[in-house]
Design a protein around this motif. Structure first.
Motif, short mmCIF file in Angstrom:
data_model
loop_
_atom_site.label_atom_id
_atom_site.label_comp_id
_atom_site.label_asym_id
_atom_site.label_seq_id
_atom_site.Cartn_x
_atom_site.Cartn_y
_atom_site.Cartn_z
N GLY A 203 0.73 3.32 8.29
CA GLY A 203 1.32 4.00 7.16
C GLY A 203 0.55 3.75 5.88
O GLY A 203 -0.56 3.21 5.88
N PHE A 204 1.16 4.12 4.75
CA PHE A 204 0.44 4.13 3.47
C PHE A 204 0.40 2.77 2.78
O PHE A 204 -0.64 2.35 2.29
CB PHE A 204 1.08 5.16 2.54
CG PHE A 204 0.38 5.28 1.21
CD1 PHE A 204 -0.84 5.94 1.12
CD2 PHE A 204 0.92 4.72 0.06
CE1 PHE A 204 -1.49 6.05 -0.11
CE2 PHE A 204 0.27 4.82 -1.16
CZ PHE A 204 -0.94 5.49 -1.24
N THR A 205 1.51 2.06 2.71
CA THR A 205 1.57 0.81 1.95
C THR A 205 0.63 -0.27 2.49
O THR A 205 -0.11 -0.89 1.71
CB THR A 205 3.02 0.28 1.90
OG1 THR A 205 3.87 1.29 1.38
CG2 THR A 205 3.10 -0.95 1.01
N PRO A 206 0.60 -0.54 3.79
CA PRO A 206 -0.37 -1.52 4.30
C PRO A 206 -1.82 -1.10 4.03
O PRO A 206 -2.67 -1.95 3.72
CB PRO A 206 -0.09 -1.56 5.80
CG PRO A 206 1.32 -1.10 5.93
CD PRO A 206 1.50 -0.07 4.86
N PHE A 207 -2.08 0.20 4.13
CA PHE A 207 -3.42 0.70 3.84
C PHE A 207 -3.80 0.44 2.38
O PHE A 207 -4.91 0.01 2.08
CB PHE A 207 -3.47 2.21 4.15
CG PHE A 207 -4.45 2.97 3.33
CD1 PHE A 207 -5.82 2.86 3.57
CD2 PHE A 207 -4.03 3.82 2.31
CE1 PHE A 207 -6.74 3.57 2.81
CE2 PHE A 207 -4.93 4.53 1.55
CZ PHE A 207 -6.28 4.41 1.80
N LEU A 208 -2.87 0.70 1.46
CA LEU A 208 -3.13 0.49 0.03
C LEU A 208 -3.41 -0.98 -0.25
O LEU A 208 -4.30 -1.32 -1.05
CB LEU A 208 -1.94 0.98 -0.79
CG LEU A 208 -2.07 0.84 -2.31
CD1 LEU A 208 -3.23 1.67 -2.83
CD2 LEU A 208 -0.76 1.26 -2.99
N PHE A 209 -2.68 -1.87 0.39
CA PHE A 209 -2.87 -3.30 0.22
C PHE A 209 -4.28 -3.72 0.67
O PHE A 209 -5.00 -4.41 -0.05
CB PHE A 209 -1.80 -4.06 1.02
CG PHE A 209 -1.96 -5.55 1.00
CD1 PHE A 209 -1.62 -6.29 -0.13
CD2 PHE A 209 -2.46 -6.22 2.11
CE1 PHE A 209 -1.78 -7.68 -0.14
CE2 PHE A 209 -2.61 -7.60 2.11
CZ PHE A 209 -2.28 -8.32 0.98
N MET A 210 -4.68 -3.28 1.86
CA MET A 210 -6.00 -3.63 2.39
C MET A 210 -7.11 -3.01 1.54
O MET A 210 -8.15 -3.64 1.30
CB MET A 210 -6.13 -3.16 3.83
CG MET A 210 -5.12 -3.77 4.80
SD MET A 210 -5.22 -5.57 4.88
CE MET A 210 -6.88 -5.79 5.47
N MET A 211 -6.89 -1.81 1.09
CA MET A 211 -7.89 -1.10 0.29
C MET A 211 -8.14 -1.83 -1.03
O MET A 211 -9.29 -1.95 -1.48
CB MET A 211 -7.39 0.32 0.02
CG MET A 211 -8.43 1.26 -0.50
SD MET A 211 -9.43 1.95 0.81
CE MET A 211 -10.17 3.35 -0.05
N THR A 212 -7.10 -2.31 -1.66
CA THR A 212 -7.23 -2.98 -2.95
C THR A 212 -7.97 -4.31 -2.81
O THR A 212 -8.83 -4.65 -3.63
CB THR A 212 -5.84 -3.22 -3.57
OG1 THR A 212 -5.16 -1.97 -3.69
CG2 THR A 212 -5.97 -3.85 -4.95
N ILE A 213 -7.66 -5.08 -1.77
CA ILE A 213 -8.35 -6.35 -1.55
C ILE A 213 -9.84 -6.10 -1.34
O ILE A 213 -10.70 -6.80 -1.90
CB ILE A 213 -7.75 -7.08 -0.33
CG1 ILE A 213 -6.32 -7.52 -0.63
CG2 ILE A 213 -8.60 -8.29 0.04
CD1 ILE A 213 -5.64 -8.18 0.54
#
Length: 513
Positions: free
Chosen positions: A45-55
């Motif tokens: 989904g979107f939220t885990p992707f956003l977290f990994m992308m930011t790191i």
């Protein structure tokens, strides 16, 4: 009357150079992520992707800062023959280089500067003050050869060339699909020869045209994507798909995220050749590439969000059509992100299928996005081939010792011919693999590119950065030195990208068992 500092005046006079660096950064990165990322979000989904992308974004910005410093010290070492190549090597640089040519410079003696001179006044060379138009060679190969032991230098060169080759294969596969979709060609293999060789020849023989052409096309494709994403969100309010988030599957996106906002460090040596070796130009280069990276980060997030809002993740019956009925609508089983990932399809294919089936009146949106993808991959392939050719030429130049006598025209001409032939060989390999492996886009990008990029930065480049921030190299008088805080940030890069490399290996093993 406003008074501008010399630095500000120089910035405005060279703004086209910085804009080129900005757009070239976007051109290299904006392609793989846009194509592959949405189809990896089926379970996460979107939220885990956003977290990994930011790191990953933070780690990449740190790597830009550190590697820019390493490139400065590479130039310094090439211009100052009195500095030894290695801490335990008593020989001078000319002997230690094993034949790498040193550029001529009109400024090689620090005694000609006073202690009060600014960093700009202490510039080691400039395009106007140099006694020769020849600048020190700056490419990823020489960077490794100067700061790494011979065995590691050879290994790193193979890794980086492997990365460029795999990236070229992924762009060739995706580009063939995109052109076949736009022009309604049944077989993508029909497109591959024309797509690859037209761009290959331009990268090898039309180098001067690449930077302005890529910059213009990148501005066009970036604007196109922004418009397409906004429209996709509007359509998403009508064709609404329930997005499910599950952090247990955050690892599904990890490998491709490191590719989507990664690889910038490989283009920095090429971009460095476009500026002068002075503090403000190096600073603006660093800012330009960082803003380019952030722009890609934002655009990729917008596109993934828009895709998730339209295309079902796993369940084809999760789509709501608010304007037609109050219930759910079941799409065909192959109209999901999970199906696209299993079939090795790029993200525009399921997106286009859903739009054409559910709302044919919005078919022009799918065409607009497909046009963006076509231009995006063209630009990415062309720039990747250019950086690959730039690196191969650096390898050939170091091996072609006789060509260092610049007065010997025939030797230089033979070296140029050899470099061109070597580039054609590498690009031919890319073409052949793309022809025989047309449906493995996601697998190629996730596994091969991810490991090559992560290991190259986490191991080889981290050793280079450590070498440049310790011993005699730490205090070299470069125009834009690192602060103490920035030096310690290198450990974040080492831990993050070596962890990513280990994760890649673990995933391969688990999938093979």
């Amino acid at each position: 009357m406003a008074v501008f500092s010399p630095s500000a005046t120089t910035f405005y006079s060279n703004i086209t150079v910085y804009l080129q660096c900005y757009f070239l950064t976007i051109a290299y990165m904006l392609g793989t992520g846009i194509l592959g990322l949405p189809v990896t979000l089926a379970r996460a989904g979107f939220t885990p992707f956003l977290f990994m992308m930011t790191i990953c974004l933070v780690a990449q910005i740190i790597s830009i800062i550190l590697i820019t410093d390493a490139i400065q010290k590479l130039v310094y070492v090439q211009l100052h023959a009195e500095i030894s190549l290695a801490d335990n090597d008593p020989t001078n640089v000319k002997e230690s280089y094993d034949g790498i040519p040193l550029a001529e410079s009109s400024v090689t003696d620090e005694s000609c500067f006073s202690d009060g001179d600014s960093a700009e006044e202490r510039s080691l060379f400039s395009k106007t003050e140099s006694s020769s138009d020849e600048m020190p060679a700056v490419n990823i190969f020489i960077l490794a050869k100067v700061f790494l032991p011979k065995i590691l230098s050879c290994a790193s060169t193979m890794n980086f060339l492997f990365y460029f080759s795999v990236a070229g294969i992924s762009y060739a596969l995706a580009g063939s699909q995109a052109y076949a979709e736009v022009f309604h060609i049944n077989s993508a293999l029909t497109v591959t020869p024309f797509f690859c060789w037209l761009l290959n020849l331009l990268a090898v023989f039309g180098r001067k045209l690449v930077s302005p052409l890529v910059s213009v096309l990148t501005l066009f494709k970036g604007s196109l994507l922004l418009v397409a994403a906004i429209i996709a969100f509007v359509v998403g309010t009508t064709v609404h798909d329930r997005i499910s988030n599950d952090f247990r599957y955050a690892g599904d996106t990890f490998m491709l995220v490191t590719v989507a906002v990664g690889g910038t460090y490989l283009t920095l040596p090429f971009l460095f050749t476009k500026i002068k070796y002075v503090e403000h130009e190096i600073r603006y280069l660093r800012i330009s590439t960082t803003f380019g990276l952030i722009t890609v980060y934002i655009l990729e997030i917008l596109w993934c969000w828009a895709t998730l809002d339209v295309v079902p993740q796993i369940d084809p019956c999760s789509v709501s059509l608010s304007q037609t009925n109050n219930g759910t609508y079941c799409l065909p089983p192959d109209y999901t992100l999970q199906s696209a990932a299993e079939n090795g399809e790029i993200s525009t294919i399921p997106f286009t299928k859903v739009i054409n089936l559910v709302y044919p009146q919005y078919r022009w949106i799918a065409t607009l996005i497909s046009l963006f993808i076509m231009v995006s991959i063209t630009v990415s392939y062309l720039y990747n081939a250019t950086v690959l050719a730039h690196t191969v030429e650096g390898v050939i130049a170091s091996w072609w010792k006789e060509s260092w006598n610049k007065s010997d025209f025939m030797e230089v001409k033979c070296q140029n011919v050899t470099s061109s032939l070597a580039n054609i060989v590498f690009l031919s390999v890319i073409f052949i693999v793309a022809m025989f492996n047309p449906k493995s886009f996601v697998e190629v990008v996730e596994k091969l590119m991810s490991f090559a990029a992560n290991f190259g930065l986490g191991f080889f480049m981290s050793i280079i950065v450590w070498k440049c921030t310790s011993g005699k190299y730490r205090d070299l008088d470069v125009p834009l030195p690192l602060s103490k805080v920035q030096i310690h940030l290198q450990y974040i890069v080492i831990v993050f990208f070596m962890t990513a490399s280990i994760y890649d290996i673990v995933v391969w093993i688990s999938e093979s068992v």
